[in-house]
Motif scaffolding. Structure first.
Motif, PDB file in Angstrom:
ATOM      1  N   LEU A  44      47.690  51.239  34.900  1.00 34.14           N
ATOM      2  CA  LEU A  44      47.580  50.311  33.774  1.00 34.14           C
ATOM      3  C   LEU A  44      46.562  50.785  32.744  1.00 34.14           C
ATOM      4  CD1 LEU A  44      47.695  46.886  35.675  1.00 34.14           C
ATOM      5  CD2 LEU A  44      49.538  48.028  34.409  1.00 34.14           C
ATOM      6  N   GLY A  45      45.730  51.757  33.124  1.00 34.80           N
ATOM      7  CA  GLY A  45      44.713  52.204  32.175  1.00 34.80           C
ATOM      8  C   GLY A  45      44.192  53.576  32.544  1.00 34.80           C
ATOM      9  N   ASP A  46      42.951  53.840  32.145  1.00 37.32           N
ATOM     10  CA  ASP A  46      42.441  55.203  32.319  1.00 37.32           C
ATOM     11  C   ASP A  46      41.813  55.466  33.690  1.00 37.32           C
ATOM     12  OD1 ASP A  46      40.154  53.784  32.037  1.00 37.32           O
ATOM     13  OD2 ASP A  46      39.494  54.751  30.178  1.00 37.32           O
ATOM     14  N   SER A  47      41.944  54.519  34.595  1.00 35.84           N
ATOM     15  CA  SER A  47      41.594  54.766  35.988  1.00 35.84           C
ATOM     16  C   SER A  47      42.214  53.685  36.865  1.00 35.84           C
ATOM     17  CB  SER A  47      40.071  54.791  36.187  1.00 35.84           C
ATOM     18  OG  SER A  47      39.551  53.484  36.085  1.00 35.84           O
ATOM     19  N   PHE A  48      42.273  53.958  38.147  1.00 33.52           N
ATOM     20  CA  PHE A  48      42.740  52.949  39.115  1.00 33.52           C
ATOM     21  C   PHE A  48      41.957  53.198  40.397  1.00 33.52           C
ATOM     22  CE2 PHE A  48      45.366  55.756  41.805  1.00 33.52           C
ATOM     23  CZ  PHE A  48      45.549  56.833  40.938  1.00 33.52           C
ATOM     24  N   PHE A  49      41.959  52.218  41.294  1.00 33.91           N
ATOM     25  CA  PHE A  49      41.156  52.433  42.498  1.00 33.91           C
ATOM     26  C   PHE A  49      41.843  51.986  43.774  1.00 33.91           C
ATOM     27  CE2 PHE A  49      39.742  48.020  42.636  1.00 33.91           C
ATOM     28  CZ  PHE A  49      39.799  47.653  41.298  1.00 33.91           C
ATOM     29  N   LEU A  50      41.434  52.618  44.851  1.00 35.74           N
ATOM     30  CA  LEU A  50      41.921  52.310  46.196  1.00 35.74           C
ATOM     31  C   LEU A  50      40.740  51.771  46.992  1.00 35.74           C
ATOM     32  CD1 LEU A  50      43.952  54.524  45.139  1.00 35.74           C
ATOM     33  CD2 LEU A  50      44.272  55.188  47.532  1.00 35.74           C
ATOM     34  N   THR A  51      40.971  50.669  47.701  1.00 33.45           N
ATOM     35  CA  THR A  51      39.930  50.088  48.544  1.00 33.45           C
ATOM     36  C   THR A  51      40.456  49.961  49.966  1.00 33.45           C
ATOM     37  OG1 THR A  51      39.323  48.761  46.613  1.00 33.45           O
ATOM     38  CG2 THR A  51      38.275  48.192  48.685  1.00 33.45           C
ATOM     39  N   PHE A  52      39.689  50.477  50.921  1.00 36.63           N
ATOM     40  CA  PHE A  52      40.120  50.420  52.325  1.00 36.63           C
ATOM     41  C   PHE A  52      38.924  50.712  53.229  1.00 36.63           C
ATOM     42  CE2 PHE A  52      40.038  55.061  52.611  1.00 36.63           C
ATOM     43  CZ  PHE A  52      40.274  55.436  51.296  1.00 36.63           C
ATOM     44  N   ASP A  53      39.010  50.230  54.460  1.00 37.96           N
ATOM     45  CA  ASP A  53      37.930  50.450  55.431  1.00 37.96           C
ATOM     46  C   ASP A  53      38.189  51.671  56.297  1.00 37.96           C
ATOM     47  OD1 ASP A  53      36.439  48.271  54.646  1.00 37.96           O
ATOM     48  OD2 ASP A  53      37.588  46.900  55.915  1.00 37.96           O
ATOM     49  N   GLU A  54      39.475  51.980  56.485  1.00 41.64           N
ATOM     50  CA  GLU A  54      39.817  53.114  57.348  1.00 41.64           C
ATOM     51  C   GLU A  54      41.090  53.749  56.836  1.00 41.64           C
ATOM     52  OE1 GLU A  54      41.298  51.890  61.145  1.00 41.64           O
ATOM     53  OE2 GLU A  54      42.159  50.048  60.337  1.00 41.64           O
ATOM     54  N   GLY A  55      41.384  54.948  57.304  1.00 43.77           N
ATOM     55  CA  GLY A  55      42.639  55.592  56.938  1.00 43.77           C
ATOM     56  C   GLY A  55      42.451  56.712  55.937  1.00 43.77           C
ATOM     57  N   ARG A  56      43.521  57.531  55.812  1.00 43.83           N
ATOM     58  CA  ARG A  56      43.538  58.634  54.858  1.00 43.83           C
ATOM     59  C   ARG A  56      44.769  58.446  53.977  1.00 43.83           C
ATOM     60  NH1 ARG A  56      44.712  62.815  59.068  1.00 43.83           N
ATOM     61  NH2 ARG A  56      45.906  61.009  59.736  1.00 43.83           N
ATOM     62  N   TRP A  57      44.582  58.616  52.695  1.00 45.41           N
ATOM     63  CA  TRP A  57      45.633  58.312  51.726  1.00 45.41           C
ATOM     64  C   TRP A  57      45.885  59.509  50.835  1.00 45.41           C
ATOM     65  CZ3 TRP A  57      47.457  53.582  52.913  1.00 45.41           C
ATOM     66  CH2 TRP A  57      46.612  52.794  53.710  1.00 45.41           C
ATOM     67  N   ILE A  58      47.160  59.811  50.640  1.00 40.44           N
ATOM     68  CA  ILE A  58      47.520  60.887  49.735  1.00 40.44           C
ATOM     69  C   ILE A  58      48.030  60.244  48.453  1.00 40.44           C
ATOM     70  CG2 ILE A  58      49.042  62.862  49.383  1.00 40.44           C
ATOM     71  CD1 ILE A  58      48.019  63.735  51.861  1.00 40.44           C
ATOM     72  N   VAL A  59      47.386  60.577  47.345  1.00 35.48           N
ATOM     73  CA  VAL A  59      47.763  59.984  46.057  1.00 35.48           C
ATOM     74  C   VAL A  59      48.441  61.051  45.207  1.00 35.48           C
ATOM     75  CG1 VAL A  59      46.918  58.812  44.002  1.00 35.48           C
ATOM     76  CG2 VAL A  59      45.768  58.452  46.198  1.00 35.48           C
ATOM     77  N   PHE A  60      49.579  60.703  44.649  1.00 32.11           N
ATOM     78  CA  PHE A  60      50.311  61.608  43.758  1.00 32.11           C
ATOM     79  C   PHE A  60      50.311  61.006  42.364  1.00 32.11           C
ATOM     80  CE2 PHE A  60      54.425  63.264  41.992  1.00 32.11           C
ATOM     81  CZ  PHE A  60      54.101  64.599  42.016  1.00 32.11           C
ATOM     82  N   ARG A  61      49.805  61.785  41.402  1.00 32.71           N
ATOM     83  CA  ARG A  61      49.860  61.357  40.008  1.00 32.71           C
ATOM     84  C   ARG A  61      50.784  62.294  39.247  1.00 32.71           C
ATOM     85  NH1 ARG A  61      43.648  61.852  38.891  1.00 32.71           N
ATOM     86  NH2 ARG A  61      43.866  63.173  40.737  1.00 32.71           N
ATOM     87  N   CYS A  62      51.877  61.752  38.720  1.00 32.08           N
ATOM     88  CA  CYS A  62      52.774  62.578  37.905  1.00 32.08           C
ATOM     89  C   CYS A  62      52.048  62.995  36.631  1.00 32.08           C
ATOM     90  CB  CYS A  62      54.019  61.773  37.513  1.00 32.08           C
ATOM     91  SG  CYS A  62      55.189  61.588  38.841  1.00 32.08           S
ATOM     92  N   TYR A  63      52.431  64.128  36.076  1.00 29.70           N
ATOM     93  CA  TYR A  63      51.844  64.573  34.809  1.00 29.70           C
ATOM     94  C   TYR A  63      52.186  63.584  33.704  1.00 29.70           C
ATOM     95  CZ  TYR A  63      51.143  68.963  37.265  1.00 29.70           C
ATOM     96  OH  TYR A  63      50.762  69.916  38.180  1.00 29.70           O
TER      97      TYR A  63
END
Lengths: 207, 207
Positions: free
Chosen positions: B188-207
């Motif tokens: 929605l804007g110039d940043s976004f965030f992930l919040t979590f206590d545990e786990g590993r996350w793979i984030v993909f950002r399209c060009y």
């Protein structure tokens, strides 16, 4: 029961390997996701059904194939899922998906994992790529192979323990906590098996 | 601390998109996995280091680049992992991997998930494909984006709950139990965030 085998051509990368191409050529019935219909006609085969929002098809194309258009504007599912749903409505007993990988990697990952959702109500479903076949296992069982065939297994449920039999690298009743952990295995003979109490597994067999 | 930014060129599909190509062109230092060195020279750039079992390189090629060959016969890890290990030994502070996707889908899945393993000891690592960038999140935080950017998030730990902020489709503190569930989101804007206590996350950002 009469077998009704459907092939879905998704609108990812059109295959170049002879196995999926030959499957497309000889398929009983091909359901195209949207723009994939154009690629199929360029390949020299007529689409039997075309599903999706049909936005990417030209007016001329839609006119020519007006008798086989099945528009669906549902924004909640992707075209691959619409096509699977459509096959089910047509009484399909087996589905092969082609062209669902090879472009955006996030689409590739999503499309592969959707197999597990489809398999809940549609056990006989697989996906052919240019490199091999993806199959889902939701209960213990065996799959055909040949000696030396490259096999990779991916856990959709990262905590479920798995055992395998007749593969070169044993997996002794333990979870595959990362996607790479079940990759690059090798079949020892003409079948191998997965044993587990819970979980969903995506098996890839290279050609 | 002096930044030592390394680029790894894996031996998957050589990139065709201008962003990874431009990155390769301007990289401080390129570590090639085995046969990828040949592709890099064909592209018009000299490899700085070549790692792997070097089986796929011709005698002439190996002779020409004898001063930058780092053979490793370890069968337990793949060439991408050998290259990451090599960069670490050279004091790299940041790594970008290119050319790790686009051929065999099981390699693609494996290579992407290995990012999470590397990130445990090497936080500043990402992977550029022809479609976007893969990044790993092992703790809550934000990533830069632009309004409308297509974002997909994949859970490596299927039971860990996740929340996201500043993305079009909210994820309200729940696990992503299938790979498709976090796909096709939008910044929605110039940043976004992930919040979590545990786990590993793979984030993909399209060009």
């Amino acid at each position: 029961m009469v077998q009704k085998s459907f092939t879905i051509l998704a609108d990812g990368c059109f295959p170049s390997h002879e196995i999926p191409l030959s499957h497309l050529r000889n398929a009983q019935c091909v359901v195209c996701c949207d723009g994939a219909a154009v690629k199929l006609t360029e390949f020299g085969r007529e689409p039997d059904y075309i599903v999706g929002d049909l936005d990417s098809l030209s007016g001329t194309f839609k006119e020519k194939y007006a008798d086989r258009l099945y528009p669906s504007a549902d924004q909640e599912t992707n075209d691959q899922t619409k096509a699977v749903q459509f096959c089910k409505e047509q009484g399909a007993t087996a589905i092969t998906i082609i062209g669902a990988t090879g472009l955006r990697e996030d689409h590739t990952l999503g499309n592969i994992s959707l197999l597990a959702d489809y398999a809940e109500t549609f056990p006989d479903i697989d996906m052919m790529t240019d490199y091999g076949v993806f199959t889902v296992m939701t209960r213990s069982g065996s799959l055909p192979s040949y000696k030396g065939q490259q096999i990779s297994i991916f856990a959709l449920d990262s905590q479920a323990p798995l055992s395998v039999g007749n593969l070169k690298y044993p997996i002794p009743n333990k979870p595959l906590s990362s996607w790479w952990q079940g990759t690059l295995n090798e079949a020892l003979g003409d079948s191998f098996f997965l044993t587990f109490d819970e979980g969903r597994w995506i098996v890839f067999r290279c050609y």
